[in-house]
Motif scaffolding. Sequence first.
Motif, PDB file in Angstrom:
ATOM      1  N   HIS A   4      38.536  26.554  56.723  1.00  0.00           N
ATOM      2  CA  HIS A   4      39.207  26.493  57.721  1.00  0.00           C
ATOM      3  C   HIS A   4      38.717  25.820  58.455  1.00  0.00           C
ATOM      4  O   HIS A   4      39.353  24.573  59.605  1.00  0.00           O
ATOM      5  N   LEU A   5      37.384  25.419  58.444  1.00  0.00           N
ATOM      6  CA  LEU A   5      36.072  24.531  59.524  1.00  0.00           C
ATOM      7  C   LEU A   5      36.883  23.179  58.337  1.00  0.00           C
ATOM      8  O   LEU A   5      36.245  22.242  59.404  1.00  0.00           O
ATOM      9  N   SER A   6      37.683  22.904  57.349  1.00  0.00           N
ATOM     10  CA  SER A   6      37.657  21.944  57.157  1.00  0.00           C
ATOM     11  C   SER A   6      39.014  21.260  57.567  1.00  0.00           C
ATOM     12  O   SER A   6      39.900  20.551  56.442  1.00  0.00           O
ATOM     13  N   GLY A   7      39.740  22.231  58.042  1.00  0.00           N
ATOM     14  CA  GLY A   7      41.497  22.568  57.883  1.00  0.00           C
ATOM     15  C   GLY A   7      42.204  22.255  57.228  1.00  0.00           C
ATOM     16  O   GLY A   7      43.071  21.773  57.020  1.00  0.00           O
ATOM     17  N   ARG A   8      41.637  23.317  56.480  1.00  0.00           N
ATOM     18  CA  ARG A   8      42.968  23.338  54.958  1.00  0.00           C
ATOM     19  C   ARG A   8      43.092  24.519  55.495  1.00  0.00           C
ATOM     20  O   ARG A   8      42.525  25.294  55.924  1.00  0.00           O
ATOM     21  N   PRO A   9      44.254  24.828  54.638  1.00  0.00           N
ATOM     22  CA  PRO A   9      44.869  26.271  54.665  1.00  0.00           C
ATOM     23  C   PRO A   9      44.023  27.898  53.975  1.00  0.00           C
ATOM     24  O   PRO A   9      42.917  27.632  53.737  1.00  0.00           O
ATOM     25  N   PRO A  10      44.262  29.087  55.335  1.00  0.00           N
ATOM     26  CA  PRO A  10      43.287  29.815  54.631  1.00  0.00           C
ATOM     27  C   PRO A  10      43.081  30.181  53.325  1.00  0.00           C
ATOM     28  O   PRO A  10      45.204  30.564  52.911  1.00  0.00           O
ATOM     29  N   LEU A  11      42.845  30.567  52.194  1.00  0.00           N
ATOM     30  CA  LEU A  11      42.493  30.891  51.431  1.00  0.00           C
ATOM     31  C   LEU A  11      43.370  30.530  49.819  1.00  0.00           C
ATOM     32  O   LEU A  11      43.530  30.874  48.658  1.00  0.00           O
ATOM     33  N   HIS A  12      43.650  29.124  50.672  1.00  0.00           N
ATOM     34  CA  HIS A  12      43.892  28.119  49.865  1.00  0.00           C
ATOM     35  C   HIS A  12      43.321  27.960  48.350  1.00  0.00           C
ATOM     36  O   HIS A  12      41.917  27.531  48.562  1.00  0.00           O
ATOM     37  N   ASP A  13      43.652  28.500  47.191  1.00  0.00           N
ATOM     38  CA  ASP A  13      43.055  28.694  46.106  1.00  0.00           C
ATOM     39  C   ASP A  13      41.539  28.525  45.864  1.00  0.00           C
ATOM     40  O   ASP A  13      40.377  27.957  45.968  1.00  0.00           O
ATOM     41  N   ALA A  14      41.399  29.200  47.307  1.00  0.00           N
ATOM     42  CA  ALA A  14      40.166  30.519  47.321  1.00  0.00           C
ATOM     43  C   ALA A  14      39.164  31.435  46.330  1.00  0.00           C
ATOM     44  O   ALA A  14      39.480  31.512  45.065  1.00  0.00           O
ATOM     45  N   ASP A  15      37.834  31.561  46.386  1.00  0.00           N
ATOM     46  CA  ASP A  15      37.327  31.905  45.741  1.00  0.00           C
ATOM     47  C   ASP A  15      36.126  33.063  45.671  1.00  0.00           C
ATOM     48  O   ASP A  15      35.726  32.526  46.778  1.00  0.00           O
ATOM     49  N   VAL A  16      37.050  34.320  46.042  1.00  0.00           N
ATOM     50  CA  VAL A  16      36.725  35.455  46.380  1.00  0.00           C
ATOM     51  C   VAL A  16      35.991  36.264  45.643  1.00  0.00           C
ATOM     52  O   VAL A  16      36.572  36.956  44.660  1.00  0.00           O
ATOM     53  N   ASP A  17      34.868  36.898  45.658  1.00  0.00           N
ATOM     54  CA  ASP A  17      34.287  38.141  45.101  1.00  0.00           C
ATOM     55  C   ASP A  17      34.188  39.103  45.705  1.00  0.00           C
ATOM     56  O   ASP A  17      34.396  39.012  46.984  1.00  0.00           O
ATOM     57  N   LEU A  18      35.254  40.301  44.943  1.00  0.00           N
ATOM     58  CA  LEU A  18      34.905  41.479  45.802  1.00  0.00           C
ATOM     59  C   LEU A  18      34.417  42.128  45.377  1.00  0.00           C
ATOM     60  O   LEU A  18      33.741  42.880  43.026  1.00  0.00           O
ATOM     61  N   VAL A  19      32.747  42.789  45.909  1.00  0.00           N
ATOM     62  CA  VAL A  19      31.817  43.576  45.113  1.00  0.00           C
ATOM     63  C   VAL A  19      32.044  45.437  45.471  1.00  0.00           C
ATOM     64  O   VAL A  19      32.420  44.730  46.814  1.00  0.00           O
ATOM     65  N   TYR A  20      31.015  46.217  44.106  1.00  0.00           N
ATOM     66  CA  TYR A  20      30.727  47.358  45.586  1.00  0.00           C
ATOM     67  C   TYR A  20      29.700  47.695  44.263  1.00  0.00           C
ATOM     68  O   TYR A  20      28.764  46.666  43.449  1.00  0.00           O
ATOM     69  N   PHE A  21      29.308  49.171  44.538  1.00  0.00           N
ATOM     70  CA  PHE A  21      27.936  49.570  44.191  1.00  0.00           C
ATOM     71  C   PHE A  21      28.124  50.923  43.420  1.00  0.00           C
ATOM     72  O   PHE A  21      28.792  51.492  44.433  1.00  0.00           O
ATOM     73  N   ASP A  22      28.641  50.725  41.922  1.00  0.00           N
ATOM     74  CA  ASP A  22      28.413  52.032  40.845  1.00  0.00           C
ATOM     75  C   ASP A  22      26.990  51.987  39.541  1.00  0.00           C
ATOM     76  O   ASP A  22      27.595  51.646  39.405  1.00  0.00           O
ATOM     77  N   ARG A  23      26.628  52.788  40.499  1.00  0.00           N
ATOM     78  CA  ARG A  23      25.375  53.083  39.302  1.00  0.00           C
ATOM     79  C   ARG A  23      25.817  53.960  38.295  1.00  0.00           C
ATOM     80  O   ARG A  23      25.764  53.702  37.294  1.00  0.00           O
ATOM     81  N   ASN A  24      26.716  54.436  38.080  1.00  0.00           N
ATOM     82  CA  ASN A  24      27.826  55.603  36.986  1.00  0.00           C
ATOM     83  C   ASN A  24      28.464  54.459  35.494  1.00  0.00           C
ATOM     84  O   ASN A  24      28.827  55.466  34.984  1.00  0.00           O
ATOM     85  N   ASN A  25      28.782  53.370  36.736  1.00  0.00           N
ATOM     86  CA  ASN A  25      29.805  52.975  35.185  1.00  0.00           C
ATOM     87  C   ASN A  25      29.302  51.332  35.233  1.00  0.00           C
ATOM     88  O   ASN A  25      29.615  50.614  36.292  1.00  0.00           O
ATOM     89  N   ARG A  26      28.028  50.924  34.428  1.00  0.00           N
ATOM     90  CA  ARG A  26      27.661  49.702  34.612  1.00  0.00           C
ATOM     91  C   ARG A  26      28.259  49.027  33.713  1.00  0.00           C
ATOM     92  O   ARG A  26      27.891  47.719  33.480  1.00  0.00           O
ATOM     93  N   THR A  27      29.319  48.888  33.074  1.00  0.00           N
ATOM     94  CA  THR A  27      30.058  48.390  31.832  1.00  0.00           C
ATOM     95  C   THR A  27      31.097  46.798  32.846  1.00  0.00           C
ATOM     96  O   THR A  27      32.071  47.095  33.444  1.00  0.00           O
ATOM     97  N   PRO A  28      30.980  46.210  32.652  1.00  0.00           N
ATOM     98  CA  PRO A  28      31.414  44.485  32.535  1.00  0.00           C
ATOM     99  C   PRO A  28      32.887  44.645  32.215  1.00  0.00           C
ATOM    100  O   PRO A  28      33.274  44.252  33.110  1.00  0.00           O
ATOM    101  N   GLU A  29      32.937  45.288  31.484  1.00  0.00           N
ATOM    102  CA  GLU A  29      34.398  45.994  30.579  1.00  0.00           C
ATOM    103  C   GLU A  29      34.945  46.527  32.299  1.00  0.00           C
ATOM    104  O   GLU A  29      36.691  46.206  32.582  1.00  0.00           O
ATOM    105  N   CYS A  30      34.467  47.164  32.822  1.00  0.00           N
ATOM    106  CA  CYS A  30      35.130  47.354  34.371  1.00  0.00           C
ATOM    107  C   CYS A  30      35.389  46.437  35.258  1.00  0.00           C
ATOM    108  O   CYS A  30      36.555  46.754  35.852  1.00  0.00           O
TER     109      CYS A  30
END
Length: 141
Positions: A4-30
């Motif tokens: 946005h600050l650089s005048g690029r389209p929003p979310l154009h080729d964005a790198d987005v991390d979606l994070v959560y916290f679950d102690r009960n299932n810590r497998t990377p496969e999930c």
Amino acid sequence: MWDHLSGRPPLHDADVDLVYFDRNNRTPECDWEFDDIVRKRFPFAMWEVRNQARMHVVDGSDPYSSTAEGISHWVETATCVAVRLSQGRLSFLFCYGTQDLFNLVARPIPALRSAAAQKLFESRIQKKKWTERWPSLKIVQ
């Protein structure tokens, strides 16, 4: 934000991390299954879903107690941010404030002061082509 600050389209080729916290299932496969689901549903961005309850292993740290603690260990201060939707309201987390985010500054988090950490910081900037994507980006080490 930097797009946005650089005048690029929003979310154009964005790198987005979606994070959560679950102690009960810590497998990377999930996480990988979540990656596939989100990428198929929202193909406009490069999604990466990660359980912060297991990321301490990747980071070589003590176990994290929350999503916020995990995010605070991300490499650059400007990327240590999060938005959460809860009961129809957005809440924001800025682990290191907003100055670097709003001023197009890439700086390693305070904990990254070793030579190896600096190398990681520099390699991420090169790998992700940040200076090409955001020519106004200021690199501070």
